[in-house]
Design a protein around this motif. Structure first.
Motif, PDB file in Angstrom:
ATOM      1  N   ASN A 379       0.803  -1.224   0.000  1.00 55.21           N
ATOM      2  CA  ASN A 379       0.000   0.000   0.000  1.00 55.21           C
ATOM      3  C   ASN A 379       0.840   1.281   0.000  1.00 55.21           C
ATOM      4  OD1 ASN A 379      -2.348  -1.557   0.119  1.00 55.21           O
ATOM      5  ND2 ASN A 379      -2.300  -1.612   2.365  1.00 55.21           N
ATOM      6  N   THR A 380       2.163   1.137  -0.081  1.00 51.99           N
ATOM      7  CA  THR A 380       3.051   2.293   0.060  1.00 51.99           C
ATOM      8  C   THR A 380       3.612   2.721  -1.294  1.00 51.99           C
ATOM      9  OG1 THR A 380       3.700   1.610   2.292  1.00 51.99           O
ATOM     10  CG2 THR A 380       5.149   3.176   1.163  1.00 51.99           C
ATOM     11  N   HIS A 381       3.628   4.035  -1.512  1.00 46.09           N
ATOM     12  CA  HIS A 381       4.282   4.627  -2.675  1.00 46.09           C
ATOM     13  C   HIS A 381       5.545   5.358  -2.214  1.00 46.09           C
ATOM     14  CE1 HIS A 381       0.346   3.912  -4.481  1.00 46.09           C
ATOM     15  NE2 HIS A 381       0.877   4.167  -5.676  1.00 46.09           N
ATOM     16  N   LEU A 382       6.547   5.385  -3.086  1.00 40.80           N
ATOM     17  CA  LEU A 382       7.806   6.071  -2.796  1.00 40.80           C
ATOM     18  C   LEU A 382       8.001   7.208  -3.786  1.00 40.80           C
ATOM     19  CD1 LEU A 382      10.652   6.281  -1.437  1.00 40.80           C
ATOM     20  CD2 LEU A 382      11.461   4.688  -3.198  1.00 40.80           C
ATOM     21  N   TRP A 383       8.277   8.397  -3.239  1.00 41.91           N
ATOM     22  CA  TRP A 383       8.661   9.568  -4.044  1.00 41.91           C
ATOM     23  C   TRP A 383      10.154   9.795  -3.811  1.00 41.91           C
ATOM     24  CZ3 TRP A 383       5.623  13.723  -6.509  1.00 41.91           C
ATOM     25  CH2 TRP A 383       6.369  14.855  -6.828  1.00 41.91           C
ATOM     26  N   LEU A 384      10.930   9.743  -4.872  1.00 47.47           N
ATOM     27  CA  LEU A 384      12.385   9.882  -4.762  1.00 47.47           C
ATOM     28  C   LEU A 384      12.819  11.132  -5.527  1.00 47.47           C
ATOM     29  CD1 LEU A 384      14.970   8.494  -3.691  1.00 47.47           C
ATOM     30  CD2 LEU A 384      15.149   7.366  -5.917  1.00 47.47           C
ATOM     31  N   ASP A 385      13.340  12.104  -4.818  1.00 45.57           N
ATOM     32  CA  ASP A 385      13.819  13.348  -5.416  1.00 45.57           C
ATOM     33  C   ASP A 385      15.308  13.187  -5.730  1.00 45.57           C
ATOM     34  OD1 ASP A 385      14.854  15.956  -5.830  1.00 45.57           O
ATOM     35  OD2 ASP A 385      13.240  16.843  -4.646  1.00 45.57           O
ATOM     36  N   GLU A 386      15.638  13.223  -7.031  1.00 46.79           N
ATOM     37  CA  GLU A 386      17.018  13.019  -7.464  1.00 46.79           C
ATOM     38  C   GLU A 386      17.623  14.296  -8.061  1.00 46.79           C
ATOM     39  OE1 GLU A 386      17.115   8.242  -8.557  1.00 46.79           O
ATOM     40  OE2 GLU A 386      17.174   9.724 -10.187  1.00 46.79           O
ATOM     41  N   THR A 387      17.274  15.427  -7.502  1.00 47.54           N
ATOM     42  CA  THR A 387      17.737  16.700  -8.056  1.00 47.54           C
ATOM     43  C   THR A 387      19.251  16.753  -8.200  1.00 47.54           C
ATOM     44  OG1 THR A 387      15.827  17.948  -7.291  1.00 47.54           O
ATOM     45  CG2 THR A 387      17.874  19.184  -7.579  1.00 47.54           C
ATOM     46  N   TYR A 388      19.989  16.174  -7.255  1.00 46.95           N
ATOM     47  CA  TYR A 388      21.452  16.311  -7.233  1.00 46.95           C
ATOM     48  C   TYR A 388      22.190  15.027  -7.575  1.00 46.95           C
ATOM     49  CZ  TYR A 388      19.762  20.304  -4.583  1.00 46.95           C
ATOM     50  OH  TYR A 388      19.069  21.414  -4.189  1.00 46.95           O
ATOM     51  N   VAL A 389      21.486  14.005  -8.043  1.00 47.44           N
ATOM     52  CA  VAL A 389      22.120  12.696  -8.190  1.00 47.44           C
ATOM     53  C   VAL A 389      23.229  12.705  -9.234  1.00 47.44           C
ATOM     54  CG1 VAL A 389      20.565  11.745  -9.961  1.00 47.44           C
ATOM     55  CG2 VAL A 389      21.597  10.223  -8.247  1.00 47.44           C
ATOM     56  N   ASP A 390      23.121  13.520 -10.273  1.00 49.32           N
ATOM     57  CA  ASP A 390      24.156  13.529 -11.315  1.00 49.32           C
ATOM     58  C   ASP A 390      25.494  14.024 -10.789  1.00 49.32           C
ATOM     59  OD1 ASP A 390      22.543  12.547 -13.389  1.00 49.32           O
ATOM     60  OD2 ASP A 390      21.680  14.517 -13.732  1.00 49.32           O
ATOM     61  N   TYR A 391      25.483  14.840  -9.741  1.00 51.24           N
ATOM     62  CA  TYR A 391      26.745  15.295  -9.148  1.00 51.24           C
ATOM     63  C   TYR A 391      27.484  14.143  -8.468  1.00 51.24           C
ATOM     64  CZ  TYR A 391      25.669  20.243  -9.858  1.00 51.24           C
ATOM     65  OH  TYR A 391      25.416  21.466 -10.410  1.00 51.24           O
ATOM     66  N   VAL A 392      26.739  13.116  -8.074  1.00 50.83           N
ATOM     67  CA  VAL A 392      27.366  11.958  -7.430  1.00 50.83           C
ATOM     68  C   VAL A 392      27.776  10.947  -8.501  1.00 50.83           C
ATOM     69  CG1 VAL A 392      27.115  10.160  -5.675  1.00 50.83           C
ATOM     70  CG2 VAL A 392      25.916  12.347  -5.412  1.00 50.83           C
ATOM     71  N   PRO A 400      14.872   3.990 -14.383  1.00 47.78           N
ATOM     72  CA  PRO A 400      14.391   2.756 -15.029  1.00 47.78           C
ATOM     73  C   PRO A 400      13.543   1.893 -14.103  1.00 47.78           C
ATOM     74  CG  PRO A 400      16.706   3.129 -15.538  1.00 47.78           C
ATOM     75  CD  PRO A 400      16.341   4.112 -14.460  1.00 47.78           C
ATOM     76  N   LEU A 401      13.936   1.802 -12.830  1.00 48.46           N
ATOM     77  CA  LEU A 401      13.131   1.032 -11.880  1.00 48.46           C
ATOM     78  C   LEU A 401      11.783   1.683 -11.642  1.00 48.46           C
ATOM     79  CD1 LEU A 401      15.717  -0.124  -9.168  1.00 48.46           C
ATOM     80  CD2 LEU A 401      14.391  -1.573 -10.707  1.00 48.46           C
ATOM     81  N   ALA A 402      11.771   3.020 -11.556  1.00 50.60           N
ATOM     82  CA  ALA A 402      10.509   3.726 -11.340  1.00 50.60           C
ATOM     83  C   ALA A 402       9.549   3.514 -12.503  1.00 50.60           C
ATOM     84  CB  ALA A 402      10.776   5.213 -11.140  1.00 50.60           C
ATOM     85  N   ALA A 403      10.081   3.514 -13.721  1.00 52.11           N
ATOM     86  CA  ALA A 403       9.222   3.317 -14.891  1.00 52.11           C
ATOM     87  C   ALA A 403       8.582   1.930 -14.885  1.00 52.11           C
ATOM     88  CB  ALA A 403      10.042   3.512 -16.162  1.00 52.11           C
ATOM     89  N   ALA A 404       9.302   0.933 -14.359  1.00 58.01           N
ATOM     90  CA  ALA A 404       8.785  -0.437 -14.349  1.00 58.01           C
ATOM     91  C   ALA A 404       7.942  -0.734 -13.112  1.00 58.01           C
ATOM     92  CB  ALA A 404       9.952  -1.423 -14.432  1.00 58.01           C
ATOM     93  N   HIS A 405       8.192  -0.001 -12.029  1.00 59.55           N
ATOM     94  CA  HIS A 405       7.520  -0.244 -10.752  1.00 59.55           C
ATOM     95  C   HIS A 405       6.206   0.532 -10.724  1.00 59.55           C
ATOM     96  CE1 HIS A 405       6.941  -0.714  -6.434  1.00 59.55           C
ATOM     97  NE2 HIS A 405       8.021  -1.501  -6.378  1.00 59.55           N
ATOM     98  N   GLY A 406       5.207  -0.010 -10.118  1.00 64.52           N
ATOM     99  CA  GLY A 406       3.913   0.671 -10.097  1.00 64.52           C
ATOM    100  C   GLY A 406       3.750   1.707  -9.015  1.00 64.52           C
ATOM    101  N   ARG A 407       4.711   1.766  -8.044  1.00 65.87           N
ATOM    102  CA  ARG A 407       4.487   2.639  -6.896  1.00 65.87           C
ATOM    103  C   ARG A 407       5.719   3.473  -6.553  1.00 65.87           C
ATOM    104  NH1 ARG A 407       4.320  -0.853  -3.003  1.00 65.87           N
ATOM    105  NH2 ARG A 407       4.521  -2.716  -4.302  1.00 65.87           N
ATOM    106  N   VAL A 408       6.536   3.790  -7.552  1.00 63.98           N
ATOM    107  CA  VAL A 408       7.719   4.614  -7.350  1.00 63.98           C
ATOM    108  C   VAL A 408       7.709   5.747  -8.368  1.00 63.98           C
ATOM    109  CG1 VAL A 408      10.241   4.691  -7.332  1.00 63.98           C
ATOM    110  CG2 VAL A 408       9.055   2.651  -6.494  1.00 63.98           C
ATOM    111  N   VAL A 409       7.964   6.958  -7.884  1.00 71.19           N
ATOM    112  CA  VAL A 409       8.041   8.130  -8.747  1.00 71.19           C
ATOM    113  C   VAL A 409       9.370   8.828  -8.469  1.00 71.19           C
ATOM    114  CG1 VAL A 409       7.066  10.375  -9.324  1.00 71.19           C
ATOM    115  CG2 VAL A 409       5.549   8.460  -8.806  1.00 71.19           C
ATOM    116  N   VAL A 410      10.115   9.142  -9.525  1.00 72.95           N
ATOM    117  CA  VAL A 410      11.343   9.922  -9.406  1.00 72.95           C
ATOM    118  C   VAL A 410      11.055  11.348  -9.853  1.00 72.95           C
ATOM    119  CG1 VAL A 410      13.660  10.281 -10.333  1.00 72.95           C
ATOM    120  CG2 VAL A 410      12.925   7.985  -9.673  1.00 72.95           C
ATOM    121  N   CYS A 411      11.434  12.308  -9.012  1.00 72.72           N
ATOM    122  CA  CYS A 411      11.316  13.726  -9.344  1.00 72.72           C
ATOM    123  C   CYS A 411      12.714  14.239  -9.680  1.00 72.72           C
ATOM    124  CB  CYS A 411      10.724  14.508  -8.168  1.00 72.72           C
ATOM    125  SG  CYS A 411      10.514  16.272  -8.486  1.00 72.72           S
TER     126      CYS A 411
END
Length: 567
Positions: A379-392, A400-411
């Motif tokens: 019943n849980t959804h995950l919102w993942l903010d990756e604003t700075y991930v490219d710096y790492v 890719p996982l978010a696109a395949a998963h039904g309950r994950v959104v990447v911002c």
């Protein structure tokens, strides 16, 4: 009263009026400070204070300062020892100070309007108590507003004050009563009298430029280390795309649904267009999507500390059941994967993560997050903010996982890593069904034509940005070493910023921020990043090598007993 006066949180231009009024009242009228040639009074707490103002048109006629507990010091500390006070100092205790009404406006109705707005803002901040010193000749008025005397007095200049406090029940109850008392004759409340609740962001450096851009020539003198804009320019093709066709881009309506941006984004990310929704910056997407998916009865988990807009939106705009996942300074604010795994399984409606986290810079590796998803409650959804991930590391993205998963959104913001902050562009990536819901409430022309042109060009030059991200990592490590060399502790950071501590120095973060601001270096205070940041912690953005050296020189000068700058 309702139509003549309005209240709001002070702007930069309001503050300039406030500083002049303070000089007129507290230096010239009351003799509490020496007069100065500038005719303005400021102090170190101005860097962290909120000001509530009452305006007659654009003129400030009354104001009060609200000092947060994270400031590390209150003005009453000049007069009393905390150990002697009948007050428990804690993370939700605020101080009200400098309550001031200009000559010709000193009547009860105006004071009530000011106090009403102040109480409303305290409630929005989550305060449970507030303390203040009030002039003894009007203590009855303060008591009528809900304040309680504490039996301790001081003398300052020609004025005697008494220490008072009010609790949340008091300012909620009296604030509601005052709202009715200051209503228009029809009995309807004046919506302009309530200050807008907002999450403070950086950008205080615009005080030196002006919100109407009157001093843009000063932009090179000011160091905006309080925001996380890129130190480098956008890709040359992005600059050229706008620069060569500027008049056309400004006068022409853009493609309605930014079709070219979606096509280029899908090519860049290797995913179908149906997995992306566009927005005018990540805040636009947050305010649309989160209010679509999160309601008042939703159970939501948010790390503490983290990016302040999430807590503001969830707590003050949506009003959901918000639970905070505590991160501690002792562990460098790292997220314990096992503790997080337990939260993933508890059945929250939504979990919000920023990775790398801001302001801490701590990061969860791709493999760790992928493993945690296996524990995500049905019943849980995950919102993942990756604003700075490219710096790492760009490969760390969960898109890719978010696109395949039904309950994950990447911002994902395109502002910071692509040097496009001024153009406002971002996207959500997730399951096509979830993304379709956001697209349904996306207005036409959500991205302007200059933005669309620049984004398409930027996404096509991956090599340029990968070089800038790698250079940023090197600059960050150099800056961290140099900060440590002048006695500033570096807690961490894996993006384009560093979290710093002054615990070993005889100065608080707010004091250092105020000193640096006088030298045109703007650092980020952390008042609205949650409840876990202490008064000695601040954030600084990574800049180019020359600017980093300028920052180090200013910090060295501003620190008490600082050493020399490392080259």
């Amino acid at each position: 009263m309702g139509s003549r006066f309005t209240t709001r949180l002070a702007t930069g231009s309001d503050r300039e009026q406030i500083y002049r009024i303070r000089h007129a009242v507290y230096a010239e009228e009351l003799g509490q400070h020496p007069r100065n040639a500038e005719g303005a009074l400021r102090d170190a707490l101005d860097a962290v204070n909120d000001y509530i103002v009452v305006l007659e048109q654009d003129r400030v006629v009354a104001f009060v300062a609200i000092t947060p507990p994270t400031a590390g010091t209150f003005s009453i500390d000049k007069y009393f020892s905390r150990a002697d006070l009948p007050i428990r100092f804690h993370e939700r205790l605020y101080e009200l100070r400098l309550l001031t009404v200009c000559h010709g406006y000193r009547h009860a109705m105006l004071l009530r309007l000011l106090v009403e707005a102040t109480f409303g803002h305290l409630h929005a901040l989550g305060a449970t108590e507030a303390i203040a010193i009030g002039r003894q000749e009007i203590l009855d008025l303060y008591e009528g507003l809900g304040f309680q005397r504490l039996g301790l007095s001081i003398q300052s200049g020609r004025v005697s004050y008494e220490l008072m406090k009010i609790d949340a029940e008091g300012f909620q109850r009296h604030g509601a009563r005052l709202l009715r008392a200051s209503s228009a004759p029809s009995g309807q409340s004046n919506p302009e009298s309530a200050p807008p609740a907002k999450a403070y962001h950086g950008g205080a450096f615009f005080e030196a430029i002006g919100p109407r851009f009157d001093a843009l020539d000063a932009k090179d003198e000011v160091i905006s280390a309080d925001v996380l804009d890129a130190w480098f320019d956008p890709a040359p093709e992005a600059v050229a795309a706008i620069g060569q066709h500027l008049a056309f881009a400004m006068r022409t309506s853009p493609p309605t649904h930014a079709e070219g941006v979606l096509e280029t984004l899908a090519e860049s990310r290797g995913l179908p267009q149906a997995h992306f929704a566009l927005g005018a910056g990540s805040s636009d997407l947050m305010f649309r999507a989160m209010r679509l998916w999160v309601g008042k009865h939703s159970r939501v988990l948010l790390p503490d500390p983290t990016y302040g807009e999430y807590g503001h939106l969830l707590e003050h705009v949506i009003g959901c059941d918000l639970q905070r996942f505590a991160l501690t300074a002792e562990t460098g604010y790292a997220i314990d994967p096992q503790a997080l795994r337990a939260e993933f399984a508890r059945g929250h409606d939504w979990i919000f993560l920023v990775n790398p986290n801001s302001p801490t810079g701590t990061t969860l590796e791709h493999a760790t997050l992928a493993s945690l998803l296996e524990s995500l409650h049905p019943n849980t959804h995950l919102w993942l903010d990756e604003t700075y991930v490219d710096y790492v590391e760009p490969a760390m993205t969960l898109e890719p996982l978010a696109a395949a998963h039904g309950r994950v959104v990447v911002c994902k913001s395109l502002s910071k890593c692509y040097a496009l902050s001024g153009l406002r562009a971002a996207y959500l990536c997730g399951n096509a069904e979830l993304i379709a819901q956001v697209r349904q409430i996306t207005p036409p022309w959500v991205l302007g034509l200059p933005t669309q042109m620049a984004v398409v060009a930027a996404l096509r030059n991956r090599a340029y940005y990968e070089l800038q991200w790698a250079t940023t990592r090197a600059l960050r490590m150099q800056l961290a070493q140099a900060l440590e060399a002048i006695g500033i502790g570096v807690i961490g950071g894996q993006a384009n910023f560093l979290l710093c501590s002054l615990r070993d120095r005889a100065i608080t973060a707010s004091e250092l921020i105020a000193r640096c601001r006088q030298r045109k270096l703007f650092l980020r205070s952390l008042d609205n990043f949650g409840t876990r940041i202490d008064a000695w912690t601040f954030r600084i953005a990574v800049k180019d090598a020359r600017t980093n050296q300028r920052m180090l020189a200013i910090l060295t000068e501003a620190l008490p007993d600082a050493g020399t700058v490392s080259s």
